[in-house]
Design an enzyme around this catalytic site. Structure first.
Site, short mmCIF file in Angstrom:
data_model
loop_
_atom_site.label_atom_id
_atom_site.label_comp_id
_atom_site.label_asym_id
_atom_site.label_seq_id
_atom_site.Cartn_x
_atom_site.Cartn_y
_atom_site.Cartn_z
CE LYS A 1 2.23 4.49 6.87
NZ LYS A 1 2.36 5.17 5.58
N GLY B 1 -8.15 2.90 4.91
CA GLY B 1 -7.40 2.39 3.76
C GLY B 1 -8.10 1.19 3.17
CB THR C 1 -10.89 -4.52 2.33
OG1 THR C 1 -11.91 -3.51 2.25
CG2 THR C 1 -11.45 -5.72 3.07
CB THR D 1 -4.10 -2.39 4.39
OG1 THR D 1 -3.72 -2.32 3.03
CG2 THR D 1 -2.96 -1.92 5.27
CB CYS E 1 -13.98 5.14 0.54
SG CYS E 1 -14.42 6.53 1.59
CD GLU F 1 -12.17 0.63 -2.94
OE1 GLU F 1 -11.17 0.05 -2.49
OE2 GLU F 1 -12.72 1.58 -2.37
P1 NAD Z 1 -3.79 1.09 1.68
O1 NAD Z 1 -4.50 0.14 2.55
O2 NAD Z 1 -2.86 0.56 0.67
O3 NAD Z 1 -2.93 2.11 2.56
C1 NAD Z 1 -3.51 2.92 3.55
C2 NAD Z 1 -2.44 3.27 4.58
O4 NAD Z 1 -2.04 2.09 5.25
C3 NAD Z 1 -1.18 3.87 3.98
O5 NAD Z 1 -0.70 4.89 4.84
C4 NAD Z 1 -0.23 2.69 3.96
O6 NAD Z 1 1.13 3.06 4.00
C5 NAD Z 1 -0.64 1.97 5.24
N1 NAD Z 1 -0.30 0.56 5.30
C6 NAD Z 1 -0.19 -0.34 4.29
N2 NAD Z 1 0.15 -1.56 4.76
C7 NAD Z 1 0.23 -1.43 6.12
C8 NAD Z 1 0.52 -2.34 7.17
N3 NAD Z 1 0.80 -3.62 6.94
N4 NAD Z 1 0.51 -1.87 8.43
C9 NAD Z 1 0.21 -0.60 8.70
N5 NAD Z 1 -0.06 0.32 7.73
C10 NAD Z 1 -0.06 -0.10 6.46
O7 NAD Z 1 -4.92 2.01 1.06
P2 NAD Z 1 -4.74 3.14 -0.03
O8 NAD Z 1 -4.50 2.46 -1.34
O9 NAD Z 1 -3.78 4.17 0.45
O10 NAD Z 1 -6.18 3.85 0.00
C11 NAD Z 1 -7.23 3.44 -0.77
C12 NAD Z 1 -8.23 2.63 0.02
O11 NAD Z 1 -8.71 3.37 1.14
C13 NAD Z 1 -9.45 2.27 -0.77
O12 NAD Z 1 -9.78 0.92 -0.55
C14 NAD Z 1 -10.54 3.17 -0.19
O13 NAD Z 1 -11.86 2.71 -0.34
C15 NAD Z 1 -10.12 3.24 1.22
N6 NAD Z 1 -10.73 4.40 1.87
C16 NAD Z 1 -11.72 4.20 2.80
C17 NAD Z 1 -12.35 5.29 3.40
C18 NAD Z 1 -13.44 5.12 4.42
O14 NAD Z 1 -13.73 6.08 5.11
N7 NAD Z 1 -14.05 3.96 4.57
C19 NAD Z 1 -11.95 6.58 3.05
C20 NAD Z 1 -10.95 6.73 2.09
C21 NAD Z 1 -10.34 5.64 1.52
#
Ligand code: NAD
Length: 469
Positions: free
Chosen positions: A173, A226, A228, A230, A282, A384
């Site tokens: 997803k 994604g 922290t 979430t 990230c 962040e």
């Molecule tokens: P997000 O957590 O909002 O969403 C990430 C994904 O999770 C999306 O597909 C979203 O639809 C899904 N999601 C949201 N709520 C959910 C739930 N309750 N259950 C299951 N899935 C759910 O993150 P974002 O805003 O899309 O991305 C940015 C974040 O990702 C930043 O914090 C960034 O640092 C992090 N990130 C981390 C890395 C790493 O490798 N550590 C890499 C890239 C991005």
């Protein structure tokens, strides 16, 4: 208007109830695609398709799996420009970045893991001449793969590639903000002859489609990248179900600069580390610590380069900073800048929305921003922001993803690197990646490691078989 549909069991499938989400082009602020908002019903169908495919795919030879993956990589490579253009429109990133980073790294994810499964071996051990122990490694089943919007195809394929290489099948997803290249990838899978149901892609919001996937009882492993907040929610759902979980979460990465650094290289790379992909990586070096003796010189050089970064049309090769992902995100970034001012932060450059003309007048652009005079305890230094920002002075932090250290003194660099609480330290570089090494964070940056054998460990389980003489 582009209308996406789910990819389930090798076919593009329509929704049971036609509910769609608008997807915006961040550089124009206009809706340009509609994304299915899938429900539990579609997730169930996708999991069923993945379960069925698992029966054959898990027994398919490594060489066949690798062959198909090499083909996926070749087809993707032949469409590199098409994918890069789509990624740039969908995400707001510059076309140059999509062409040089996102899509090439997506291609390499498939090539790398295809090669990996062809070149690994398992150990066996003899116990005092009385028994032979060997390890059977087997794929775990249907994986739920959830990815973010900042590096859409790159991070999605970083999960799909090791998953299918290991013999697992999946329901993926992607982020509802950036689903288009994932949708295009489905056609590549078809062309490459990936058997139906090995990869299923279901689109929708996190709270609806994501949550249904994470809580599905027939999905024993969840790989999530994604935020922290979430990640915490996902962990809470998975823990009572004893699911295997990999969480790659946020970062607030320090960039530590010593007086004996290679100054020009340090400034150039620090600019890249702070502002590449609009600061939406990230791994971005968003907190900069500079040794006092070179601080004024560094600040001057850094600000002068930050001011020169062209913010604008992502297609224009001169553009270095594109649009932020969404209006809400732009407002969040601007709010942090206001917060910094309230706490006495000095805005050395940027700090405002960048207004452009014509088709980009409603785009979500923010000028590269450098803030100094921030206390470590301030939220701006702790949280962040994920925007084009760079902050001087901060020390401890709740995150622990990565860090860059700049010094020509090897002993000093090693000493600092070994005492930093993060998962990845770069010395005199940033974002140089080797897919064989472990990648992941500590503290609120996540749980688990990905990359090479570490990804394989996640998608497989090991059984020890002890044979007595
Ligand atoms: P997000 O957590 O909002 O969403 C990430 C994904 O999770 C999306 O597909 C979203 O639809 C899904 N999601 C949201 N709520 C959910 C739930 N309750 N259950 C299951 N899935 C759910 O993150 P974002 O805003 O899309 O991305 C940015 C974040 O990702 C930043 O914090 C960034 O640092 C992090 N990130 C981390 C890395 C790493 O490798 N550590 C890499 C890239 C991005």
């Amino acid at each position: 208007m582009l209308l996406l549909s789910n990819f389930i069991g090798g076919k593009f499938a329509s929704l049971k109830e036609e509910t769609y989400i608008d997807s915006y082009n961040p550089s124009t602020g206009k809706v340009y695609a509609r994304i299915p908002n899938s429900t539990e019903y579609e997730i169930n169908l996708a999991v069923e398709a993945a379960q069925k495919a698992f029966q054959t795919w898990s027994k398919t030879s490594r060489s066949t799996r690798a062959q198909i993956m090499y083909k996926i990589a070749d087809i993707l490579e032949s469409k590199l420009n098409e994918f890069a253009v789509a990624e740039s429109i969908d995400q707001g990133k510059t076309l140059e970045f999509a062409k040089n980073v996102d899509i090439p790294r997506s291609i390499y994810n498939f090539r790398y893991f295809a090669g990996h499964i062809l070149h690994t071996e398992e150990k066996s051990t003899v116990t005092d001449n009385i028994a032979l122990n060997y390890i059977q490694r087997y794929p775990l089943g249907v994986a739920g793969l959830i990815s973010p919007w900042n590096l859409p195809l790159y991070l999605l394929t970083w999960k799909i590639a090791p998953c299918i290489a290991a013999g697992c099948t999946c329901v993926a997803k992607p982020s509802e903000f950036t689903s288009v290249t994932a949708y295009m990838l489905c056609d590549v899978f078809k062309q490459a002859g990936l058997p139906e149901g090995v990869v299923n892609i279901v689109f929708g919001t996190g709270s609806k489609s994501g949550q249904a996937l994470v809580s599905h009882p027939k999905v024993p492993l969840i790989s999530f990248t994604g935020g922290t907040v979430t990640g915490k929610k996902i962990n809470e759902t998975c823990a009572p179900l004893f699911k295997k979980v990999s969480l790659e979460l946020g970062g607030k990465n320090a960039n530590i600069i010593f007086e004996d650094c290679d100054f020009e290289k340090t400034v150039d790379t620090s600019i890249r580390a702070a502002f590449s992909n609009q600061g939406e990586i990230c791994l971005c070096g968003s907190r900069i610590f500079v040794q006092k003796s070179i601080y004024p010189k560094f600040l001057d050089a850094f600000i002068s380069q930050a001011r020169q970064l062209v913010v604008g049309d992502p297609k224009d090769p001169k553009t270095k900073v594109g649009a932020l992902i969404s209006k809400q995100h732009m407002e969040k970034v601007l709010k942090y800048i206001e917060l910094a001012k309230e706490y006495g932060g000095i805005i050395e450059c940027g700090g405002i929305r960048k207004k452009l003309d014509g088709e980009f007048s409603d785009g979500y652009f923010v000028e590269p921003t450098v803030i100094t005079n921030i206390k470590s305890s301030c939220r701006v230094a702790q949280e962040e922001i994920f925007g084009p920002e760079a902050i001087n002075l901060a020390n401890d932090n709740q995150y622990g993803l990565s860090c860059s250290i700049w010094s020509e003194n090897g002993r000093r660099a090693r000493r600092v690197a070994e005492s930093i609480q993060v998962g990845y330290v770069w010395v005199n570089c940033w974002m140089v990646r080797d897919l064989r090494v472990p990648f992941g964070g500590v503290k609120k940056s996540g749980i688990g490691r990905e990359g090479g054998e570490y990804s394989m460990n996640f998608f497989t389980e090991q059984k020890t078989i002890c044979l007595a003489n």
